[in-house]
Design a protein around this motif. Structure first.
Motif, PDB file in Angstrom:
ATOM      1  N   ILE A 236       0.532  -0.671  -0.223  1.00 57.18           N
ATOM      2  CA  ILE A 236       0.158   0.139   0.278  1.00 57.18           C
ATOM      3  C   ILE A 236       0.857   1.520   0.430  1.00 57.18           C
ATOM      4  O   ILE A 236       1.906   1.462   1.145  1.00 57.18           O
ATOM      5  CB  ILE A 236      -1.146  -0.241   1.220  1.00 57.18           C
ATOM      6  CG1 ILE A 236      -1.898  -1.202   0.707  1.00 57.18           C
ATOM      7  CG2 ILE A 236      -1.506   1.307   1.312  1.00 57.18           C
ATOM      8  CD1 ILE A 236      -3.093  -0.985   2.120  1.00 57.18           C
ATOM      9  N   ARG A 237       1.054   1.692  -0.608  1.00 57.48           N
ATOM     10  CA  ARG A 237       1.305   2.862  -1.217  1.00 57.48           C
ATOM     11  C   ARG A 237       0.795   4.493  -1.183  1.00 57.48           C
ATOM     12  O   ARG A 237       1.399   5.619  -0.791  1.00 57.48           O
ATOM     13  CB  ARG A 237       1.991   3.066  -2.570  1.00 57.48           C
ATOM     14  CG  ARG A 237       3.069   4.460  -2.862  1.00 57.48           C
ATOM     15  CD  ARG A 237       4.006   3.700  -3.915  1.00 57.48           C
ATOM     16  NE  ARG A 237       4.623   2.639  -3.365  1.00 57.48           N
ATOM     17  CZ  ARG A 237       5.779   2.249  -4.495  1.00 57.48           C
ATOM     18  NH1 ARG A 237       5.797   2.973  -6.259  1.00 57.48           N
ATOM     19  NH2 ARG A 237       6.479   1.803  -4.011  1.00 57.48           N
ATOM     20  N   ALA A 238      -0.442   4.850  -0.589  1.00 64.41           N
ATOM     21  CA  ALA A 238      -0.717   6.030  -0.188  1.00 64.41           C
ATOM     22  C   ALA A 238      -2.358   5.253   0.232  1.00 64.41           C
ATOM     23  O   ALA A 238      -3.044   4.362  -0.485  1.00 64.41           O
ATOM     24  CB  ALA A 238      -1.275   6.854  -1.372  1.00 64.41           C
ATOM     25  N   VAL A 239      -2.900   6.557   1.278  1.00 64.95           N
ATOM     26  CA  VAL A 239      -4.315   6.365   1.438  1.00 64.95           C
ATOM     27  C   VAL A 239      -4.866   7.701   1.715  1.00 64.95           C
ATOM     28  O   VAL A 239      -4.085   8.384   2.125  1.00 64.95           O
ATOM     29  CB  VAL A 239      -4.436   5.304   2.859  1.00 64.95           C
ATOM     30  CG1 VAL A 239      -5.460   5.278   3.032  1.00 64.95           C
ATOM     31  CG2 VAL A 239      -3.639   4.039   3.057  1.00 64.95           C
ATOM     32  N   SER A 240      -5.688   8.263   0.809  1.00 65.86           N
ATOM     33  CA  SER A 240      -6.026   9.829   0.898  1.00 65.86           C
ATOM     34  C   SER A 240      -7.170   9.460   2.326  1.00 65.86           C
ATOM     35  O   SER A 240      -8.436   7.684   1.633  1.00 65.86           O
ATOM     36  CB  SER A 240      -7.015   9.659  -0.255  1.00 65.86           C
ATOM     37  OG  SER A 240      -7.671  11.088  -0.448  1.00 65.86           O
ATOM     38  N   THR A 241      -7.533   9.892   2.591  1.00 69.29           N
ATOM     39  CA  THR A 241      -9.390  10.385   3.652  1.00 69.29           C
ATOM     40  C   THR A 241      -8.959  11.407   3.195  1.00 69.29           C
ATOM     41  O   THR A 241      -9.464  12.001   5.191  1.00 69.29           O
ATOM     42  CB  THR A 241      -9.216   8.758   5.365  1.00 69.29           C
ATOM     43  OG1 THR A 241      -7.469   9.783   5.777  1.00 69.29           O
ATOM     44  CG2 THR A 241      -8.407   7.568   4.890  1.00 69.29           C
ATOM     45  N   ALA A 276      -9.265  11.015  -4.881  1.00 69.84           N
ATOM     46  CA  ALA A 276      -8.527  10.751  -5.741  1.00 69.84           C
ATOM     47  C   ALA A 276      -7.042  10.910  -5.874  1.00 69.84           C
ATOM     48  O   ALA A 276      -5.802  10.924  -5.899  1.00 69.84           O
ATOM     49  CB  ALA A 276      -8.864  10.381  -7.121  1.00 69.84           C
ATOM     50  N   ARG A 277      -6.748  12.825  -6.007  1.00 70.45           N
ATOM     51  CA  ARG A 277      -6.067  13.496  -6.793  1.00 70.45           C
ATOM     52  C   ARG A 277      -5.140  13.508  -5.419  1.00 70.45           C
ATOM     53  O   ARG A 277      -3.682  13.486  -4.713  1.00 70.45           O
ATOM     54  CB  ARG A 277      -6.659  14.944  -6.602  1.00 70.45           C
ATOM     55  CG  ARG A 277      -5.192  15.790  -6.970  1.00 70.45           C
ATOM     56  CD  ARG A 277      -5.919  17.221  -7.559  1.00 70.45           C
ATOM     57  NE  ARG A 277      -7.187  17.772  -6.635  1.00 70.45           N
ATOM     58  CZ  ARG A 277      -7.846  17.932  -6.009  1.00 70.45           C
ATOM     59  NH1 ARG A 277      -8.579  18.051  -8.024  1.00 70.45           N
ATOM     60  NH2 ARG A 277      -9.098  18.742  -5.913  1.00 70.45           N
ATOM     61  N   SER A 278      -5.774  13.033  -4.127  1.00 69.38           N
ATOM     62  CA  SER A 278      -4.531  13.174  -2.723  1.00 69.38           C
ATOM     63  C   SER A 278      -4.264  11.681  -2.507  1.00 69.38           C
ATOM     64  O   SER A 278      -2.805  12.221  -2.349  1.00 69.38           O
ATOM     65  CB  SER A 278      -5.077  13.437  -1.552  1.00 69.38           C
ATOM     66  OG  SER A 278      -4.825  13.107  -0.406  1.00 69.38           O
ATOM     67  N   ALA A 279      -4.571  11.346  -3.701  1.00 70.70           N
ATOM     68  CA  ALA A 279      -4.046  10.028  -2.986  1.00 70.70           C
ATOM     69  C   ALA A 279      -2.746   9.673  -4.506  1.00 70.70           C
ATOM     70  O   ALA A 279      -1.662   8.704  -4.529  1.00 70.70           O
ATOM     71  CB  ALA A 279      -4.780   8.555  -3.446  1.00 70.70           C
ATOM     72  N   TYR A 280      -3.232   9.983  -6.170  1.00 70.01           N
ATOM     73  CA  TYR A 280      -1.776  10.180  -6.409  1.00 70.01           C
ATOM     74  C   TYR A 280      -1.013  10.633  -6.471  1.00 70.01           C
ATOM     75  O   TYR A 280       0.280  10.745  -6.435  1.00 70.01           O
ATOM     76  CB  TYR A 280      -2.559  10.544  -7.727  1.00 70.01           C
ATOM     77  CG  TYR A 280      -3.659   9.724  -8.464  1.00 70.01           C
ATOM     78  CD1 TYR A 280      -4.041   8.663  -8.623  1.00 70.01           C
ATOM     79  CD2 TYR A 280      -4.649  10.796  -9.501  1.00 70.01           C
ATOM     80  CE1 TYR A 280      -4.718   8.153  -9.336  1.00 70.01           C
ATOM     81  CE2 TYR A 280      -6.003   9.595  -9.908  1.00 70.01           C
ATOM     82  CZ  TYR A 280      -5.694   8.512  -9.920  1.00 70.01           C
ATOM     83  OH  TYR A 280      -6.599   7.770 -10.641  1.00 70.01           O
ATOM     84  N   GLU A 281      -1.266  12.383  -5.474  1.00 65.75           N
ATOM     85  CA  GLU A 281      -0.144  13.182  -5.222  1.00 65.75           C
ATOM     86  C   GLU A 281       0.430  12.397  -4.126  1.00 65.75           C
ATOM     87  O   GLU A 281       2.060  12.451  -4.373  1.00 65.75           O
ATOM     88  CB  GLU A 281      -0.648  14.179  -4.727  1.00 65.75           C
ATOM     89  CG  GLU A 281      -1.610  15.235  -5.015  1.00 65.75           C
ATOM     90  CD  GLU A 281      -1.884  16.176  -5.115  1.00 65.75           C
ATOM     91  OE1 GLU A 281      -1.737  16.505  -3.462  1.00 65.75           O
ATOM     92  OE2 GLU A 281      -2.195  17.167  -5.729  1.00 65.75           O
ATOM     93  N   GLU A 282      -0.190  11.339  -3.080  1.00 63.41           N
ATOM     94  CA  GLU A 282       1.275  10.620  -2.178  1.00 63.41           C
ATOM     95  C   GLU A 282       2.052   9.487  -2.721  1.00 63.41           C
ATOM     96  O   GLU A 282       3.030   9.379  -2.200  1.00 63.41           O
ATOM     97  CB  GLU A 282      -0.125  10.005  -1.396  1.00 63.41           C
ATOM     98  CG  GLU A 282       0.439   9.560  -0.025  1.00 63.41           C
ATOM     99  CD  GLU A 282      -0.152   9.295   1.365  1.00 63.41           C
ATOM    100  OE1 GLU A 282       0.440   7.738   2.322  1.00 63.41           O
ATOM    101  OE2 GLU A 282      -1.311   9.635   1.861  1.00 63.41           O
ATOM    102  N   ALA A 283       0.982   8.995  -3.851  1.00 60.54           N
ATOM    103  CA  ALA A 283       1.337   7.692  -4.281  1.00 60.54           C
ATOM    104  C   ALA A 283       2.973   8.566  -5.027  1.00 60.54           C
ATOM    105  O   ALA A 283       3.492   7.337  -5.909  1.00 60.54           O
ATOM    106  CB  ALA A 283       1.215   6.934  -5.045  1.00 60.54           C
ATOM    107  N   VAL A 392      -7.207   4.454  -1.905  1.00 65.98           N
ATOM    108  CA  VAL A 392      -6.294   3.849  -1.108  1.00 65.98           C
ATOM    109  C   VAL A 392      -5.266   2.979  -2.655  1.00 65.98           C
ATOM    110  O   VAL A 392      -6.360   2.588  -3.615  1.00 65.98           O
ATOM    111  CB  VAL A 392      -6.750   2.181  -1.041  1.00 65.98           C
ATOM    112  CG1 VAL A 392      -5.013   1.114  -0.442  1.00 65.98           C
ATOM    113  CG2 VAL A 392      -7.337   2.783   0.487  1.00 65.98           C
ATOM    114  N   ILE A 393      -4.156   2.872  -2.936  1.00 61.03           N
ATOM    115  CA  ILE A 393      -3.704   2.732  -3.886  1.00 61.03           C
ATOM    116  C   ILE A 393      -2.324   1.661  -3.406  1.00 61.03           C
ATOM    117  O   ILE A 393      -1.787   2.097  -2.729  1.00 61.03           O
ATOM    118  CB  ILE A 393      -2.812   4.419  -5.102  1.00 61.03           C
ATOM    119  CG1 ILE A 393      -3.969   4.861  -5.044  1.00 61.03           C
ATOM    120  CG2 ILE A 393      -1.686   3.323  -5.327  1.00 61.03           C
ATOM    121  CD1 ILE A 393      -3.130   6.066  -5.798  1.00 61.03           C
ATOM    122  N   ALA A 394      -2.496   0.613  -4.551  1.00 59.51           N
ATOM    123  CA  ALA A 394      -1.825  -0.378  -3.628  1.00 59.51           C
ATOM    124  C   ALA A 394      -0.738  -0.995  -4.906  1.00 59.51           C
ATOM    125  O   ALA A 394      -1.268  -0.579  -6.713  1.00 59.51           O
ATOM    126  CB  ALA A 394      -2.604  -1.780  -4.046  1.00 59.51           C
TER     127      ALA A 394
END
Length: 396
Positions: A236-241, A276-283, A392-394
């Protein structure tokens, strides 16, 4: 990456209407995830439970409830609630504990035993409950909101009931290959069109059911995985909440609005896009890097909206992407390879965890007949009541 956590195990209890308690479903899923990880319950340093409001007091303290069911062993315990995003919040909490060094390996569990039929408001007067207000003040049950949202897409983007039906056809075909799905029969567009009208233009087969079920994950630090797991685990590379930003039209009625406040909001929802944008940026990736997506298809029309909000296509082009076959098996970006809620129904605290289970199996190459060849990056997307967003990005 140092912020990755490993997914060592994934397990589920089949969705359905089993007539038993949520604790049983969660315990079955937890034991399956532990077996998949090759670990014993006594190896777990922390357990995070996704709460259910339908299980009485045990449902409000789900982490401790599942720990008791598995056998008290002293693990750290946490319980979280975020409506339909509860499972993703549980994953986020587990990941934070691991990255903070509070636990090397964490068990995440969610399960529910849902009532028959569509969800109804809570009993009694609850003016501080957004669902109660929405149902009682507006008379807007979930299917009513879904229907309004579908109408808005038809007016703004030219979507048709036939487009909505094709979402169900696609997801039912994938669900027919999933042993955990409740509904495992393919359907035709004609069968969707012949099903009962629930909230025009949506018919019964356009709207997900309510279900019993459970899902669980075993997450660990990368160091623990290197010592105790096969090489190259799913990570798991990113979790956006994230919560919405003010002002947004989707929150013009903040005490009433829920998953899609179609009464007042345009079909394009900046909140879902920000999830989604928050998850993409974190990953450190973009939608062009995805191999597959698991999205929250409460209704067929809502799945089309997620295509746009995840950046899989431009605004208003969700139906076009579907018609091109891009979101089906063999397409550019398969969506809901599990069969989605169309095939599972809602078991609220379990569903975001179940999405990550599907990403895990796909990225491992272990999804059987529904496997997407060469899958390397997946995203799950979900939204809960009252400003709870999750993705969640895996990766592998």
């Amino acid at each position: 990456m140092t912020d990755d956590v490993a997914v060592l195990g994934a397990g589920m209890h089949p969705w359905g209407k089993w007539g038993r308690g949520f604790v049983e479903y969660g315990a079955v899923a937890a034991r399956a995830a532990l077996a998949d990880a090759g670990l014993d319950w006594r190896d777990i340093g922390s357990i995070v439970g996704a709460d259910t409001v339908r299980g009485g007091y045990p449902g409000y303290v789900a982490g401790a409830t599942f720990a008791k069911a598995l056998g008290w062993q002293g693990a750290r315990v946490t319980s979280v609630y975020a409506a339909c995003a509860s499972g993703a919040q549980a994953v986020s909490t587990a990941r934070a504990q691991i990255l903070a060094g509070l636990a090397d390996v964490v068990l995440v569990v969610g399960a529910d035993a849902a009532p028959k039929g569509f969800f109804r408001p809570a009993d009694g007067d609850r003016p501080d409950d957004p669902d109660w207000l929405r149902f009682r003040v507006l008379g807007a049950t979930n299917p009513v909101y879904f229907g309004l949202f579908a109408r808005r897409r038809m007016a703004e983007h030219g979507d048709t009931p036939e487009d909505f039906a094709q979402v169900k056809v696609k997801n039912a075909a994938m669900g027919s290959l999933n042993p955990y799905a409740r509904y495992r029969s393919r359907v035709t567009a004609e069968e969707v069109a012949a099903s009962a009208v629930v909230a025009d233009p949506l018919r019964l087969l356009d709207i997900c059911a309510t279900s019993d079920g459970g899902a669980a994950l075993v997450l660990s630090s990368m160091e623990f995985a290197r010592r105790n797991a096969p090489p190259d685990p799913v990570r798991i590379r990113a979790v956006s909440t994230v919560t919405p930003r003010y002002p947004q039209t989707v929150l013009d009625l903040p005490d009433i609005a829920t998953d899609s406040a179609a009464v007042v909001a345009p079909a394009s929802d900046p909140f879902r896009a920000s999830i989604a944008r928050s998850a993409y940026e974190e990953a450190g990736i973009g939608p062009e890097d995805l191999s597959l997506a698991e999205v929250y298809d409460l209704s067929t029309a809502l799945e089309l909206q997620w295509y746009e909000d995840l950046g899989l296509c431009a605004g208003g082009e969700g139906a076009k992407l579907l018609r091109e076959g891009a979101t089906g098996p063999g397409g550019r970006i398969p969506v809901n390879t599990s069969g989605g809620l169309a095939s599972f129904g809602e078991a609220v605290p379990a569903q975001a965890i179940a999405q990550v289970c599907e990403l895990t199996w796909q990225l491992r190459g272990a999804a059987g007949e529904r496997q997407i060849p060469g899958a390397r990056v997946g995203i799950s997307a979900n939204q809960g009541l009252f400003g709870h967003g999750s993705a969640v990005i895996a990766v592998r």
